[in-house]
Design an enzyme around this catalytic site. Structure first.
Site, short mmCIF file in Angstrom:
data_model
loop_
_atom_site.label_atom_id
_atom_site.label_comp_id
_atom_site.label_asym_id
_atom_site.label_seq_id
_atom_site.Cartn_x
_atom_site.Cartn_y
_atom_site.Cartn_z
N TYR A 190 3.96 6.03 2.58
CA TYR A 190 3.04 7.16 2.70
C TYR A 190 3.88 8.42 2.69
CZ TYR A 190 -0.56 3.79 3.52
OH TYR A 190 -1.44 2.74 3.36
N CYS A 226 -7.76 2.80 -12.35
CA CYS A 226 -7.98 3.96 -11.49
C CYS A 226 -9.43 3.99 -11.04
CB CYS A 226 -7.67 5.26 -12.22
SG CYS A 226 -5.95 5.41 -12.74
N ARG A 269 2.55 4.15 -16.39
CA ARG A 269 2.84 3.83 -17.79
C ARG A 269 4.11 4.54 -18.24
NH1 ARG A 269 0.26 -0.38 -18.06
NH2 ARG A 269 -1.99 -0.33 -18.20
N ARG A 284 -1.61 6.84 7.77
CA ARG A 284 -1.16 5.57 8.39
C ARG A 284 0.16 5.77 9.11
NH1 ARG A 284 -3.36 0.55 7.03
NH2 ARG A 284 -2.17 0.00 8.87
N ARG A 339 0.83 -1.20 0.00
CA ARG A 339 0.00 0.00 0.00
C ARG A 339 0.86 1.24 0.00
NH1 ARG A 339 -5.06 0.73 1.92
NH2 ARG A 339 -4.60 2.70 0.90
N GLU A 344 -11.82 7.45 -4.82
CA GLU A 344 -11.90 7.12 -3.40
C GLU A 344 -13.26 7.57 -2.86
OE1 GLU A 344 -10.24 5.34 -0.13
OE2 GLU A 344 -9.15 5.60 -2.02
N ARG A 396 -3.84 7.12 -3.85
CA ARG A 396 -3.48 5.90 -3.13
C ARG A 396 -3.22 4.80 -4.15
NH1 ARG A 396 -7.53 8.40 -0.08
NH2 ARG A 396 -7.24 8.38 2.17
#
Length: 119
Positions: free
Chosen positions: A106, A73, A62, A114, A6, A76, A88
């Protein structure tokens, strides 16, 4: 083994250059910290907060050579009070490394999302 990694980054603005630059920084950090090549990557799911509409984050991947990697994609969830301008990702990778060695990344303001696992 398949592992998921992540990451997130807060970008400066809702413009093409900011989204591409931020996503590039995030992808490069994840690839570098986890010692991965594009051949190790199975797929990547990108999300962007609803305020980011100027470009697809996957375009940055890409441009980095993810030509044979499935990318997608999504938007959120629009949660009131959520951190704005965040890209994210969740990357699925093939690796012999144990889950405990995966480096989740992050960056910038997204560190607040996080703090328990931010590098």
């Amino acid at each position: 083994m398949v592992r998921a990694i992540r990451g997130a980054i807060q970008v400066d603005a809702n413009d093409r250059d900011s989204i591409i630059a931020g996503t590039t920084e995030l992808v490069n950090a994840i690839m570098g910290r986890n010692e991965l090549t594009t051949d190790d990557v199975i797929s990547v799911l990108f999300t962007a907060t609803p305020d980011l509409t100027a470009e697809f984050p996957a375009l940055a991947a890409r441009k980095l050579g993810f030509h044979e990697v499935p990318l997608i994609c999504c938007t959120e969830i629009d949660v009131p009070g959520a951190l704005p301008r965040v890209v994210r990702l969740m990357a699925h990778v093939e690796t012999d490394r144990p889950r405990s060695e995966m480096q989740h990344v992050y960056l910038r303001g997204a560190v607040a999302l996080r703090q328990d696992i931010a590098q």
